[in-house]
Design a protein around this motif. Structure first.
Motif, mmCIF file in Angstrom:
data_model
loop_
_atom_site.group_PDB
_atom_site.id
_atom_site.type_symbol
_atom_site.label_atom_id
_atom_site.label_comp_id
_atom_site.label_asym_id
_atom_site.label_seq_id
_atom_site.Cartn_x
_atom_site.Cartn_y
_atom_site.Cartn_z
ATOM 1 N N ILE A 109 0.863 -1.182 0.000
ATOM 2 C CA ILE A 109 0.000 0.000 0.000
ATOM 3 C C ILE A 109 0.901 1.233 0.000
ATOM 4 C CG2 ILE A 109 -1.769 1.300 1.226
ATOM 5 C CD1 ILE A 109 -2.832 -1.319 2.336
ATOM 6 N N GLU A 110 0.821 2.013 -1.056
ATOM 7 C CA GLU A 110 1.695 3.177 -1.198
ATOM 8 C C GLU A 110 0.969 4.484 -0.939
ATOM 9 O OE1 GLU A 110 3.354 2.733 -5.094
ATOM 10 O OE2 GLU A 110 4.662 1.060 -4.495
ATOM 11 N N ALA A 111 -0.310 4.580 -1.312
ATOM 12 C CA ALA A 111 -1.122 5.778 -1.064
ATOM 13 C C ALA A 111 -0.421 7.049 -1.544
ATOM 14 C CB ALA A 111 -1.486 5.878 0.417
ATOM 15 N N LYS A 112 0.040 7.029 -2.775
ATOM 16 C CA LYS A 112 0.742 8.192 -3.318
ATOM 17 C C LYS A 112 -0.190 9.404 -3.378
ATOM 18 C CE LYS A 112 4.059 5.531 -6.052
ATOM 19 N NZ LYS A 112 4.564 5.214 -7.416
ATOM 20 N N GLY A 113 0.288 10.531 -2.884
ATOM 21 C CA GLY A 113 -0.502 11.745 -2.857
ATOM 22 C C GLY A 113 -1.228 11.996 -1.559
ATOM 23 N N ALA A 114 -1.171 11.051 -0.624
ATOM 24 C CA ALA A 114 -1.836 11.233 0.659
ATOM 25 C C ALA A 114 -1.092 12.244 1.520
ATOM 26 C CB ALA A 114 -1.941 9.903 1.406
ATOM 27 N N ASP A 115 -1.810 12.912 2.435
ATOM 28 C CA ASP A 115 -1.185 13.770 3.429
ATOM 29 C C ASP A 115 -0.251 12.936 4.305
ATOM 30 O OD1 ASP A 115 -2.633 15.880 2.457
ATOM 31 O OD2 ASP A 115 -4.091 15.937 4.101
ATOM 32 N N PRO A 116 0.616 13.584 5.096
ATOM 33 C CA PRO A 116 1.493 12.819 5.996
ATOM 34 C C PRO A 116 0.717 11.850 6.885
ATOM 35 C CG PRO A 116 2.186 15.099 5.918
ATOM 36 C CD PRO A 116 0.897 15.030 5.156
ATOM 37 N N ILE A 117 1.215 10.639 7.004
ATOM 38 C CA ILE A 117 0.611 9.579 7.816
ATOM 39 C C ILE A 117 1.620 9.165 8.881
ATOM 40 C CG2 ILE A 117 -0.248 7.197 7.792
ATOM 41 C CD1 ILE A 117 -1.101 7.684 4.875
ATOM 42 N N VAL A 118 1.146 8.956 10.107
ATOM 43 C CA VAL A 118 2.025 8.536 11.206
ATOM 44 C C VAL A 118 1.830 7.049 11.472
ATOM 45 C CG1 VAL A 118 2.619 8.821 13.638
ATOM 46 C CG2 VAL A 118 2.046 10.833 12.248
ATOM 47 N N VAL A 119 2.905 6.285 11.310
ATOM 48 C CA VAL A 119 2.917 4.856 11.616
ATOM 49 C C VAL A 119 3.675 4.671 12.925
ATOM 50 C CG1 VAL A 119 3.721 2.583 10.874
ATOM 51 C CG2 VAL A 119 2.816 4.204 9.185
ATOM 52 N N VAL A 120 3.054 3.948 13.867
ATOM 53 C CA VAL A 120 3.643 3.772 15.195
ATOM 54 C C VAL A 120 3.966 2.295 15.410
ATOM 55 C CG1 VAL A 120 3.387 4.238 17.663
ATOM 56 C CG2 VAL A 120 2.149 5.656 15.988
ATOM 57 N N GLY A 121 5.196 2.025 15.864
ATOM 58 C CA GLY A 121 5.596 0.659 16.173
ATOM 59 C C GLY A 121 6.231 0.574 17.542
ATOM 60 N N THR A 122 5.967 -0.529 18.251
ATOM 61 C CA THR A 122 6.551 -0.776 19.566
ATOM 62 C C THR A 122 7.608 -1.871 19.422
ATOM 63 O OG1 THR A 122 4.549 -0.113 20.738
ATOM 64 C CG2 THR A 122 6.073 -1.558 21.921
ATOM 65 N N SER A 123 8.782 -1.643 19.998
ATOM 66 C CA SER A 123 9.927 -2.523 19.732
ATOM 67 C C SER A 123 9.702 -3.956 20.198
ATOM 68 C CB SER A 123 11.193 -1.946 20.380
ATOM 69 O OG SER A 123 11.048 -1.862 21.791
ATOM 70 N N ARG A 124 8.943 -4.156 21.271
ATOM 71 C CA ARG A 124 8.684 -5.515 21.761
ATOM 72 C C ARG A 124 7.191 -5.812 21.761
ATOM 73 N NH1 ARG A 124 12.779 -3.491 24.798
ATOM 74 N NH2 ARG A 124 11.482 -2.937 26.587
ATOM 75 N N ASP A 125 6.516 -5.364 20.724
ATOM 76 C CA ASP A 125 5.085 -5.632 20.559
ATOM 77 C C ASP A 125 4.896 -7.108 20.204
ATOM 78 O OD1 ASP A 125 2.416 -5.858 19.461
ATOM 79 O OD2 ASP A 125 2.416 -3.679 19.207
ATOM 80 N N PRO A 126 4.064 -7.844 20.961
ATOM 81 C CA PRO A 126 3.901 -9.267 20.669
ATOM 82 C C PRO A 126 3.017 -9.550 19.459
ATOM 83 C CG PRO A 126 2.501 -8.637 22.508
ATOM 84 C CD PRO A 126 3.343 -7.437 22.180
#
Length: 533
Positions: A458-475
């Motif tokens: 999923i590339e969503a070219k042209g979309a406004d800024p999107i924030v992706v959040v990841g947790t380092s030890r997420d199970p």
């Protein structure tokens, strides 16, 4: 234990409501990632699949004439739930390829209006994951009252239960009594007889879903749910969608951005999934994720005097837990009610506590009680995971979850022989959970509706800024998935929480919360690569 591909928000927010991962991929299990071409969006997209997997292509910017009546409908709001909340029903076509020609669905919607002061920024749609978690339950029990006051002041907080979930034409599969039996089926079979019983259980579950759910069972895909979200955006009068999705909700939000990049506003995708992966790869990654979480739990536990797994090394703790699982497999424990605690429910209980380090103390106490002969504490953790109430009734989470997953991706395995071939790789990912997670990944094998989706970037070219959040030890959603999604989305910023548990927003990190709140209120995404503790 039925723990495959269940991606859930943190128990801190919703008492273990969130995302179940049920197994999917091509049955061969040869490829971990897809070969990408230019394939279409999939079910209900109005586009033709060209074969293989590829990049999710956007839908036309203009609303088709056949869908105009849905976008122009007026919602009739009424008071519901706690003070300040309103509810309504929104219509959506059962089949987006035949709008107006077939049955319509009635989707449950809820909101609480912006409290002020300050200029209203529009609607903020929220989804807690699952698939199968009730977004309305999440809104009314947490987000609508627990999100930061400045966010609630500027946004109308809104939720729609996705099709097939909770208040929106919920799918059904088994009676409560049959669900009790299903959750106790041994998912680490020791011989051919136990394999046959497990296969029979999956078949009965699938047949129950077919018989109880009707036509909706073939129309609960993530693509269709994302299209419902755009109808709601239009009905609410917002030019762009603002959205916070957790766990599976990140897949739903990313799919929306891919289909409607020009209408994607401020999107927070917390505890991210990688849509380019096969189901087999996702299940194996999640197995490793829960192993990472268990290692963190064990390292904390063995430093305590009251650790039921001893005070030695993490490895010794894992060996003691495995020995406990073998013991209750052979001789289930009493729980104070008619259900005993066998290996399947005991494993589910431990998995449930891995979602949030705030549950570790409860798990230590429940394990100690179980080792002393009382399985009630672990049974309580498993029941919370399965959303089984004190009267013995189940919410539809465990039905909606495979219904969505088994449409979105082809099954991980074609049958028991495929599972046996992959057992070594799952055991390598986790000595504690590997075998159980491998067999659990067979739950889409006998599904009565053919999958309509496939792995895709999923590339969503042209979309406004999107924030992706990841947790380092997420199970449940391993950090590598957040890296994968952020690398695909053309406008994404990856925000990292270095810590334990599933998802990050609202879990006590001022750094994470400040970054997300600033983005939601001002539209300023955090700098790429920002890390918080």
């Amino acid at each position: 234990m039925d723990t495959s591909r269940l991606l859930r928000t943190s128990g801190t927010f919703l008492a273990f409501a969130g995302l179940l991962i049920s197994g999917c991929s091509s049955g061969s299990g040869d490829a971990d990632t897809a070969e990408f071409g230019t394939s279409s969006a999939g079910p209900g997209s109005g586009q033709r699949r060209t074969g293989g997997a590829g990049v999710l292509r956007p839908l036309p910017a203009a609303v088709p004439a056949a869908l105009a009546p849905y976008y122009e409908q007026k919602l009739r709001w009424r008071r519901c739930g706690a003070d300040g909340f309103e509810c309504a029903t929104m219509k959506a076509p059962l089949d987006y390829d035949r709008p107006g020609a077939g049955e319509d669905l009635e989707l449950a919607v809820s909101r609480v209006k912006a409290t002020g002061p300050g200029r209203r920024l529009g609607s903020l749609l929220v989804n807690p994951g699952g698939p199968g978690g009730s977004a309305i339950g999440y809104l009314q029990n947490w987000a609508g009252i627990g999100y930061p006051a400045p966010v609630r002041a500027r946004y109308d907080m809104v939720a729609v239960d996705p099709r097939g979930v909770a208040g929106s034409e919920p799918v059904g599969c088994l009676s409560d009594k049959d669900m009790d039996s299903y959750t106790q089926v041994d998912q680490t079979p020791d011989d051919s007889g136990e394999v046959k019983r497990l296969v029979s259980a999956y078949k009965r579950f699938a047949e129950g879903c077919r018989d109880r759910s009707g036509d909706v069972l073939g129309h609960v895909s993530t693509v269709e749910a994302a299209r419902d979200m755009d109808v709601l955006r239009g009905v609410l009068g917002d030019k762009k969608l603002s959205y916070v999705g957790a766990s599976y909700g990140t897949y739903l939000g990313a799919t929306y951005a891919g289909l409607y990049p020009g209408r994607a506003g401020r999107l927070v995708l917390d505890g991210a999934m990688d849509p380019s992966l096969t189901s087999l790869r996702m299940n194996r990654d999640q197995t490793a994720g829960f192993d990472t979480a268990f290692t963190a739990f064990a390292e904390d536990c063995v430093r305590r005097d009251d650790c039921p797994l001893g005070t030695g090394s993490e490895r010794e703790a894992a060996e003691r837990l495995q020995a406990f699982f073998r013991k209750v497999d052979a001789d289930p424990l009493p729980t104070g009610e008619r259900r005993e605690l066998g290996e399947s429910l005991a494993t589910t209980a431990v998995v449930a506590a891995m979602y949030d380090e705030g549950s570790w103390a409860q798990l230590r106490n429940a394990l100690q009680a179980a080792m002393d002969g009382d399985g009630a504490g672990l049974l309580g953790l498993a029941d919370a995971y399965y959303e089984r109430d004190s009267e013995g009734s189940y919410a539809n989470l465990m039905f909606a979850n495979p219904a969505v997953n088994c449409l979105d991706l082809p099954a991980s395995f074609g049958g028991p022989d495929d599972v046996r071939r992959e057992l070594p790789s799952f055991r390598k990912a986790s000595s504690v959970f590997g075998a159980g997670f491998a067999w659990a990944a067979m739950n889409c094998t006998y599904w009565p509706v053919k999958p309509t989706g496939a792995p895709q970037r999923i590339e969503a070219k042209g979309a406004d800024p999107i924030v992706v959040v990841g947790t380092s030890r997420d199970p449940a959603t391993p950090y590598v998935w957040a890296q994968g999604l952020a690398g695909q989305l053309s406008s994404a910023s990856l925000l990292t929480y270095e810590g334990d548990g599933h998802t990050a927003y609202g879990r006590g990190s001022d750094c994470i919360d400040t970054a997300i709140n600033t983005y939601l209120l001002e539209g300023k995404a955090p700098e790429k690569g920002k890390k918080c503790q």
